[in-house]
Structures are given as C-alpha cells and as structure tokens.
Design a protein around this motif. Structure first.
Motif, PDB file in Angstrom:
ATOM      1  N   ALA A  41       0.745  -1.218  -0.030  1.00 50.00           N
ATOM      2  CA  ALA A  41       0.039  -0.126   0.021  1.00 50.00           C
ATOM      3  C   ALA A  41       0.991   1.248   0.020  1.00 50.00           C
ATOM      4  N   GLY A  42       2.210   1.068  -0.156  1.00 47.23           N
ATOM      5  CA  GLY A  42       3.119   2.179  -0.632  1.00 47.23           C
ATOM      6  C   GLY A  42       4.223   2.006   0.210  1.00 47.23           C
ATOM      7  N   ASP A  43       5.259   1.872  -0.670  1.00 44.65           N
ATOM      8  CA  ASP A  43       6.949   1.613   0.235  1.00 44.65           C
ATOM      9  C   ASP A  43       7.504   2.765  -0.263  1.00 44.65           C
ATOM     10  N   GLY A  44       8.110   3.678   0.694  1.00 44.32           N
ATOM     11  CA  GLY A  44       8.834   4.858   0.633  1.00 44.32           C
ATOM     12  C   GLY A  44       8.560   5.510  -0.758  1.00 44.32           C
ATOM     13  N   GLN A  45       9.797   5.524  -1.552  1.00 46.48           N
ATOM     14  CA  GLN A  45       9.433   6.256  -2.887  1.00 46.48           C
ATOM     15  C   GLN A  45       9.537   5.250  -3.938  1.00 46.48           C
ATOM     16  N   HIS A  46       9.340   4.063  -3.585  1.00 51.83           N
ATOM     17  CA  HIS A  46       9.544   2.860  -4.738  1.00 51.83           C
ATOM     18  C   HIS A  46       8.224   2.574  -5.554  1.00 51.83           C
ATOM     19  N   ALA A  47       7.155   2.020  -4.692  1.00 55.14           N
ATOM     20  CA  ALA A  47       5.896   1.822  -5.432  1.00 55.14           C
ATOM     21  C   ALA A  47       4.705   2.060  -4.762  1.00 55.14           C
ATOM     22  N   HIS A  48       3.679   2.197  -5.584  1.00 55.37           N
ATOM     23  CA  HIS A  48       2.125   2.227  -4.795  1.00 55.37           C
ATOM     24  C   HIS A  48       1.271   1.564  -5.813  1.00 55.37           C
ATOM     25  N   PRO A  49       1.365   0.219  -6.114  1.00 54.47           N
ATOM     26  CA  PRO A  49       0.600  -0.369  -7.154  1.00 54.47           C
ATOM     27  C   PRO A  49      -0.401  -0.368  -7.124  1.00 54.47           C
ATOM     28  N   THR A  50      -1.300  -0.411  -6.204  1.00 51.72           N
ATOM     29  CA  THR A  50      -2.748  -0.242  -5.899  1.00 51.72           C
ATOM     30  C   THR A  50      -3.207   0.998  -6.508  1.00 51.72           C
ATOM     31  N   GLN A  51      -2.534   2.188  -6.127  1.00 55.19           N
ATOM     32  CA  GLN A  51      -2.996   3.313  -6.630  1.00 55.19           C
ATOM     33  C   GLN A  51      -3.057   3.567  -8.142  1.00 55.19           C
ATOM     34  N   ALA A  52      -1.679   2.796  -8.568  1.00 53.84           N
ATOM     35  CA  ALA A  52      -1.552   2.939 -10.120  1.00 53.84           C
ATOM     36  C   ALA A  52      -2.747   2.188 -10.807  1.00 53.84           C
ATOM     37  N   MET A  53      -3.162   1.158 -10.266  1.00 54.43           N
ATOM     38  CA  MET A  53      -4.188   0.328 -10.862  1.00 54.43           C
ATOM     39  C   MET A  53      -5.335   0.869 -10.841  1.00 54.43           C
ATOM     40  N   LEU A  54      -5.989   1.581  -9.673  1.00 53.91           N
ATOM     41  CA  LEU A  54      -7.060   2.373  -9.686  1.00 53.91           C
ATOM     42  C   LEU A  54      -7.006   3.442 -10.762  1.00 53.91           C
ATOM     43  N   ASP A  55      -5.853   4.075 -10.995  1.00 54.85           N
ATOM     44  CA  ASP A  55      -5.694   5.163 -12.043  1.00 54.85           C
ATOM     45  C   ASP A  55      -5.949   4.615 -13.483  1.00 54.85           C
ATOM     46  N   MET A  56      -5.270   3.371 -13.696  1.00 56.63           N
ATOM     47  CA  MET A  56      -5.691   2.705 -15.098  1.00 56.63           C
ATOM     48  C   MET A  56      -7.108   2.372 -15.148  1.00 56.63           C
ATOM     49  N   PHE A  57      -7.877   1.940 -14.043  1.00 53.93           N
ATOM     50  CA  PHE A  57      -9.363   1.614 -14.047  1.00 53.93           C
ATOM     51  C   PHE A  57     -10.065   2.708 -14.507  1.00 53.93           C
ATOM     52  N   THR A  58      -9.434   3.909 -14.123  1.00 54.36           N
ATOM     53  CA  THR A  58     -10.102   5.003 -14.273  1.00 54.36           C
ATOM     54  C   THR A  58      -9.888   5.767 -15.890  1.00 54.36           C
ATOM     55  N   ILE A  59      -8.679   5.499 -16.093  1.00 56.07           N
ATOM     56  CA  ILE A  59      -8.509   6.000 -17.727  1.00 56.07           C
ATOM     57  C   ILE A  59      -9.185   4.804 -18.528  1.00 56.07           C
ATOM     58  N   ARG A  60      -9.327   3.662 -18.159  1.00 54.60           N
ATOM     59  CA  ARG A  60     -10.116   2.886 -19.097  1.00 54.60           C
ATOM     60  C   ARG A  60     -11.493   3.258 -19.139  1.00 54.60           C
ATOM     61  N   ARG A  61     -12.099   3.597 -18.091  1.00 54.64           N
ATOM     62  CA  ARG A  61     -13.386   3.856 -17.973  1.00 54.64           C
ATOM     63  C   ARG A  61     -13.705   5.413 -18.724  1.00 54.64           C
ATOM     64  N   GLU A  62     -12.769   6.143 -18.614  1.00 55.48           N
ATOM     65  CA  GLU A  62     -12.932   7.422 -19.298  1.00 55.48           C
ATOM     66  C   GLU A  62     -12.581   7.378 -20.775  1.00 55.48           C
ATOM     67  N   LYS A  63     -11.315   6.612 -21.371  1.00 59.99           N
ATOM     68  CA  LYS A  63     -11.016   6.535 -22.489  1.00 59.99           C
ATOM     69  C   LYS A  63     -11.394   4.970 -23.315  1.00 59.99           C
ATOM     70  N   GLY A  64     -11.540   4.169 -22.556  1.00 64.12           N
ATOM     71  CA  GLY A  64     -11.880   2.936 -23.130  1.00 64.12           C
ATOM     72  C   GLY A  64     -10.676   1.961 -23.632  1.00 64.12           C
ATOM     73  N   GLU A  65      -9.703   2.615 -23.950  1.00 61.02           N
ATOM     74  CA  GLU A  65      -8.465   1.927 -24.280  1.00 61.02           C
ATOM     75  C   GLU A  65      -7.224   2.620 -23.971  1.00 61.02           C
ATOM     76  N   PHE A  66      -5.974   1.914 -24.120  1.00 60.54           N
ATOM     77  CA  PHE A  66      -4.892   2.598 -23.759  1.00 60.54           C
ATOM     78  C   PHE A  66      -3.924   2.972 -24.752  1.00 60.54           C
ATOM     79  N   HIS A  67      -3.965   2.167 -26.066  1.00 62.74           N
ATOM     80  CA  HIS A  67      -2.917   2.537 -27.088  1.00 62.74           C
ATOM     81  C   HIS A  67      -3.561   4.100 -27.625  1.00 62.74           C
ATOM     82  N   ARG A  68      -2.669   4.639 -28.315  1.00 63.19           N
ATOM     83  CA  ARG A  68      -2.573   5.694 -28.821  1.00 63.19           C
ATOM     84  C   ARG A  68      -3.161   6.938 -27.755  1.00 63.19           C
TER      85      ARG A  68
END
Lengths: 329, 424
Positions: free
Chosen positions: A141-168
């Motif tokens: 759930a966040g380690d130092g300055q290394h990673a916060h992967p669940t945050q990144a995944m919820l951001d990807m989820f949000t992007i996919r909902r808004e944009k449909g896909e990631f290419h382009r």
C-alpha cells in the motif's frame, strides 16, 4: 527480473503478492481491471457485501499515516466479508524497539491471511513478502519512494473507464516525480498496458535520475508538455519528502507547473484530469480545474475500493462468480 | 623451529622473484631462497607443489568490531578469518567504541591481536577527537603507539579548515592521512548509487559527485599542505581519474579499491538485496570497468577487503534500514584471482596489490620475502575450486553476497612469523 516475478506470482503465474507493477504482465493487469469492473456493482447494492473472503483475516499494517488508502483498503476487505485488523505502527511496537521482523512473526502467530503494508522505507513490502509464512499474501500500500501499485491500478481503471483503451493515448504526469512512488507505479502500468507517449513534466530538481530507464519523455515546460494530451495526472507536491533545496517557493511552482483552465486549453478537448490526492489547491492545481467537468478526482477514490477488492480477492485465489473463466470480457 | 617450503612457485614482486624455488625459515624469519643455508635441517617440510608461495596479504581496511561491537565480531574471531584468507596484516579503521583516538585504545587493539595470534593488526588512529571533525588528535602519540596512519573513518571532516590543519599536523610527523572521500551534504543520507537502479527502486542515491567533490577538495589541500594522502575505497571512475591526474602532477597520493567494487555493480541491488548494501555504494558497469583498469595500470595501489562483519539482524530490514558492509576477508583472494582469470592483470600484479604495495602505503616491513624478514607467508592453490557457504565460513559475520559463487583459488596454509596459523 525473474526473481521478482517468482516473488509476486505462484507457480501457475497467479498473483500471490502485489508489490510492484514491475515483473507482472499485461494480461494480469487487464485481469485486475476486469475483475474490478465486475465488483463495482457491489458498492451500489443496498447490501454491499460478497462472501469471497469470508473467514479470512486481513491486517492493515500501516507504518505511515494514511487516511484515504487505509480507509479504502478497509472498506474493500469488509465488502469481501473478511475480518479486518487495523494496526497503526507509528504509535506501536516498533516505537518500543521491536524489529519489523518481530512484529511480523507476532502477527503471523495470530493466524492472519493477508498483510496490507504501508511503510516509509522503499523495499519494505518486498522484505515482508520474502520473510512472511508461505500462506500469507502481501499487498503493497506504498513503500517509501518505490511503489504504490494499487493506486496505479485504480488510476488505470479510471483511464480505461474514461477512454476505453490505452493504445494511442498520450498521458502526462506533472509534479514531484522524483520522490513519488505513485508516479513510478503509474509509469510502469501505463507502459505495460501499451501507452506509447508517457510524459513527465517538472523542473529538473523533481525529475528522477536517469528518466530514460523509465521510457518516458521529459518536459520542463508545462504548456509544451500538455499539448494534445488525453490524460493529465497531477501529483501532490510532497513537501515532507523534499530534502534539500528543490524548489524556491510554492508561488513560483504554481506559476510554472500549477494546472489552470488556461493551460488545460492546450490539451485535447476531452482531456481527463486526475490526481491521487490529497490535493493542495492553489499549489499544483487550481480549484476551478480540480472541481471542473474534466476532473475525475473523486471517481478515482470510489474506483479505489473496487480495484483493491479485485487485487485482494485475486491474491487469495478467489474470483467473483460472474468473472469465472471464459466469461471475462 | 626450522621449516622448508619445497617445490612451490614463489611470487615475491618486491624482490622481483617469480619462479619455482624452495624457501627456508628459521626462528620465524626467512633465511634463504633456492638453496638451504649450510647445515639447515628442517623440522617441518611443507610440500607446495602446484601451489603459489607468496608474502602474507596486507589488507588496508578491515573492521574487526572490537572494542565495542563484539556481537558482530572480535579481534580473535576476525583475525582467524583473515588467516583463512591468507591475510597476515590487517589495517583497521579507528571507528571502534571507544574510538581509537588515544594511545591506550591503539595499544589495546594490538595487544588483543597479539594474544589471539592469528594475524597482525595495524590500527589507524582517529584524525580528529571522537571523529567529530573539530579538534585534531595527539597524532604523534598515536603513531608512537603503533598507528600506521590517521583517518576519520566514514565520517567526513566537514570543516575544511580543520581538515587542512589536520593534514598539516600529520605532515609534520610524516603520517599518512587516509580519506574516505564523501561529501556529507551531497551524500544526503543516501544508501545506493544515484543512478538508474536506485531511481527505479526509489532508494535515496549518493551521487558520484559526493565522491569527486570530496576528492577534489582533498587534493587542493594536498597541494597546499604536502601531506601524504591515501584515498580508501575509490568507487567511481571519475574520482579515480582525478586521483590519477594528481599523481601524474606529482602529488603524494595513492588509493585502493575493495574487491567487491571490482565484481558487483548497482544491478546487483535489484530485488532489494541488502547483502549488496555497501558504502561507498556499488556504482555502474562503467565505474567497475574503470576501477578494474585502474588496478591493471597501477593507478590503484591495493585491493582491500573492506571487511565489515555483521550479526544477521543487521541485514534483516528494508534495504535503507540495513547496515552497510560485507564480511569479506575470506573472499579477498579468490575475487582477486578471478580478475587474473579474466585477463585484467597478471598473477604477479595481483600479488603486488595484495602484498608489498599496501605494505608500502602503511610504511611497514611486510608484504615481501627478503632474507631476514618475518616469515608471514600465504600458500595457495590457484586452481582449486570451492564454494563459500555458511558452514565453512570462519568470520562471525555471514553477510556476504558471494555465497554459492564458485570460487577458484584457495589458501592451503598461512604462516605468521613462521608459525602455521591456518591449514586447510
């Protein structure tokens, strides 16, 4: 690379620990997004629970203060019917001199099934995953300055909902990238999901060392970097992480890198504005933008629950029935 | 006690010897090479067929942990590990508890080493009192008490005026100043090289400039004071270039490198491998290659172990919270030999950088096999393969990233003053 793969995935390639996006694969990320999609409806039901993790005990092990992340993890676990234990270690054992490993052994002795860990040291979640008993799953759930992967995944989820896909897509991340675990995980996730143009925008003092290793395009001018972007992710100016003399003043920062309606005009008309929160209004983002029609900042928070439910369920080898094999979209 | 070491290949670069020869020892000293002295009758004959016979190694930097941190290691335990590694003289930095800033502590360290009897210990005295960087120590008294140089250990002297005065004072008594070149402000409590790997892992970086700035500042003060300076554990190619340039210009400076900096890079940290947490940090492939070249062309005078034994707990934490250092006495020879195998330098050059070259820096009579010298000797089998494991490790610290590496070249016997202190 291989070693990390082994640590996060079991022999069948299924998720065991969720520590960093690095070393995972595109299909697994898509799986997480699909599973989260099928779980979003639960939060809208009158009885907001599924019995996927009934009888399991999940420990929220927070060595660093957090409201949003801890709360959404807690809600996610409860909606999966797990028992949840919140442990705030700042005021607890390690302050009395107990080592991290001792804390871990004690919790194991209480027969817990999953640790959700936040820690100020980079690599803390890896360390715990390496030393935990084999039946325990670890979620970072966040380690130092290394990673916060669940945050990144919820951001990807949000992007996919808004944009449909990631290419382009062209995605810009603006702000203190050097000190940001969120940015590191976002960059890995975006590139794994096929985003070709990832931009980071900041003064040189906030750009990480050797940005080429991340496969990103570096901009020092916000106006230039925002040109034709589909998604702009603003990072919080993490004042407590600033060591040394990285910025002269909040004022100059806002002048140069603060997101305003005027600057947003340079992006695509349907640009999506994101922020992992908590936001500093008037420092990195103008209220008009944060509360404006292109902002999805609050949606990100509610998506956080479904995404974390998906990751927890998958790490415990449980799936919601409607996403059983063959039926995933 | 008279000993004959027969049929071995003697390498003694200080005396230009590189040939199969017999070596004869009497009363703890080398008495003859080639032919025995008349009437010599050996009490013990060592057959060194297919083996190298060379001076015992001189290690410029090994932390022995005593006094003060005996849970990590003691002078007895670590000098025993040294004997296994063929090392007969160890130079230890002054950062013990109490610090070696008085003759009493310097004498205590040497006395404990003598009592243990596995290897000689040559301490470095503290350059400033309590290593605090504000007042200089009684360097003359420390020298008289056996200190072979002065050093502020890992704590940089932040105040350049104090550093200048300390160097002037040391120069008064021809004392060599040992410098760990690191600018504290630039190092900024980092724990890895500031580069691609540290950036990916989100670990605080120590930039190369932390080393080059400190080297440049020290060199400017050498020009001013004429002090003899030795840079311990150079870690970057750029710092080495600055030192080499200064040597070309005639400044009285030298440097060494640790064996692990010649084999590991920042890449080895991936997966947060705390066993590779060292200081100065492991840097890039280019730096490692630059350091190897420096050893080959003689700009780096010595290879040291930078031995730092730890208890297991010291490495059991998230990377940044672990203690830096490798338990390295037992891998000094095989890691150096690996460079010979890689064609980086010759066997003779390797022996030089482990024997008389470091001895010259310390200004001690060691690292050579002249007639009349103390018989500190290492005999090793350069072709023998072995694997380092927990079971066989002698040092109290088992913190090494080299477990399960196939090592080539193993010490078969170590003699200290003619007495066998290790035999495989």
């Amino acid at each position: 690379m291989k070693k990390r793969n082994r640590l996060q995935l079991d022999e069948q390639g299924r998720l065991k620990h969720f520590l960093t996006i690095e070393g995972l694969n595109r299909q697994l990320l898509i799986d997480i997004l699909d599973t989260a999609e099928s779980l979003t409806s639960i939060s809208e039901q009158s009885i907001k629970k599924v019995p996927l993790l009934r009888g399991k005990t999940i420990v929220n092990l927070f060595f660093e203060a957090s409201t949003r992340t801890r709360t959404t993890f807690e809600l996610a676990a409860k909606r999966l019917s797990a028992d949840v234990l919140n442990i705030n270690i700042q005021a607890s054992a390690t302050a009395k001199g107990e080592t991290l490993l001792d804390t871990l052994r004690n919790l194991e002795a209480m027969h817990c099934d999953m640790f959700v860990v936040r820690h100020a040291d980079s690599g803390a979640a890896h360390f715990i995953a390496q030393h935990a008993a084999p039946h325990i799953s670890v979620i970072n759930a966040g380690d130092g300055q290394h990673a916060h992967p669940t945050q990144a995944m919820l951001d990807m989820f949000t992007i996919r909902r808004e944009k449909g896909e990631f290419h382009r897509l062209t995605v810009a991340i603006v702000g203190d990238i050097r000190h940001s675990r969120v940015a590191r995980s976002q960059i890995h996730a975006l590139s794994m999901l096929g985003v070709e143009d990832i931009r980071i925008i900041a003064p040189k003092t906030l750009i990480p060392t050797e940005p080429d290793a991340f496969g990103v395009h570096v901009f020092h001018d916000l106006r230039e970097g925002l040109r034709d972007v589909d998604v702009v992710i603003m990072l919080r100016l993490q004042k407590e992480r600033m060591r040394g003399a990285s910025l002269p003043s909040e004022h100059e920062y806002f002048q140069r890198y603060g997101l305003t309606e005027a600057k947003l005009e340079l992006a695509k008309p349907d640009v999506t504005v994101m922020h992992p929160g908590p936001i500093n209004r008037g420092v990195e983002i103008d209220s008009e933008v944060a509360d404006g029609p292109r902002s999805v900042i609050l949606q990100q928070v509610s998506h956080g629950i479904a995404v974390r439910m998906a990751i927890m369920a998958m790490a415990m080898q449980q799936r919601p029935p409607e996403t059983a094999e063959g039926e995933r979209r | 006690m008279k000993i004959a070491i027969k049929n071995g290949h003697v390498i003694d670069p200080a005396n230009g010897i590189d040939a199969q020869q017999d070596l004869f020892i009497a009363e703890g000293k080398v008495v003859a090479l080639g032919q025995p002295p008349t009437g010599f009758s050996a009490d013990e004959t060592i057959d060194a067929r297919q083996q190298i016979v060379c001076p015992g190694f001189v290690d410029l930097r090994a932390h022995l942990r005593e006094p003060g941190e005996e849970h990590k290691g003691t002078i007895a335990s670590e000098t025993r590990a040294a004997a296994r590694g063929g090392i007969t003289t160890l130079c230890c930095p002054p950062n013990t508890h109490p610090i070696i800033d008085t003759p009493a502590v310097a004498e205590l360290v040497q006395r404990h080493a003598e009592t243990a009897g596995h290897a000689r210990v040559a301490p470095l005295g503290a350059l400033t009192q309590k290593l605090e960087g504000s007042a200089i120590t009684e360097m003359h008294a420390l020298k008289m008490a056996g200190c072979v140089g002065m050093s502020n250990a890992m704590q940089p002297v932040g105040n350049t005026l104090v550093l200048r005065r300390a160097m002037e004072y040391a120069a008064t008594y021809n004392i060599t100043v040992f410098i760990h070149a690191e600018d504290a402000a630039l190092a900024n409590n980092g724990c890895v090289h500031e580069g691609a790997v540290g950036s990916r892992l989100g670990l605080l970086g120590i930039p190369t400039a932390a080393e080059t700035v400190a080297v440049a500042a020290t060199l400017a003060l050498v020009e001013e004071t004429g002090a003899q300076v030795h840079f311990s554990m150079v870690s970057s190619q750029r710092a080495l270039q600055k030192i080499s340039r200064a040597r070309y210009d005639g400044l009285p400076v030298s440097c060494d490198v640790s064996a692990h900096h010649l084999h590991l890079t920042e890449i080895d940290l991936l997966g947060f491998n705390s066993l590779c947490h060292v200081r100065p940090p492991l840097r890039t492939q280019r730096d490692m290659e630059g350091l190897r070249k420096g050893v080959a062309d003689g700009q780096i005078a010595a290879i040291c172990s930078d031995h730092q034994p730890h208890e297991a707990d010291a490495k059991l934490a998230p990377f940044g919270a672990t203690e830096p250092g490798i338990s390295a006495l037992e891998t000094l020879l095989p890691l150096s030999l690996r460079l010979v195998d890689h064609g980086i330098f010759s066997m003779t050059q390797m022996v030089s950088s482990l024997t008389h070259q470091p001895a010259t820096i310390l200004g001690i009579k060691a690292g050579r096999l002249s007639i009349g010298d103390l018989a500190d000797i290492c005999i090793f089998d350069p072709e023998r393969y072995w694997t380092l494991d927990h079971h066989s490790m002698v040092s109290r610290g088992h913190n090494t990233p080299f477990f399960n590496w196939e090592m080539k070249g193993e010490v078969t016997r170590t003699l200290l003053g003619g007495k066998t202190v290790y035999e495989r």
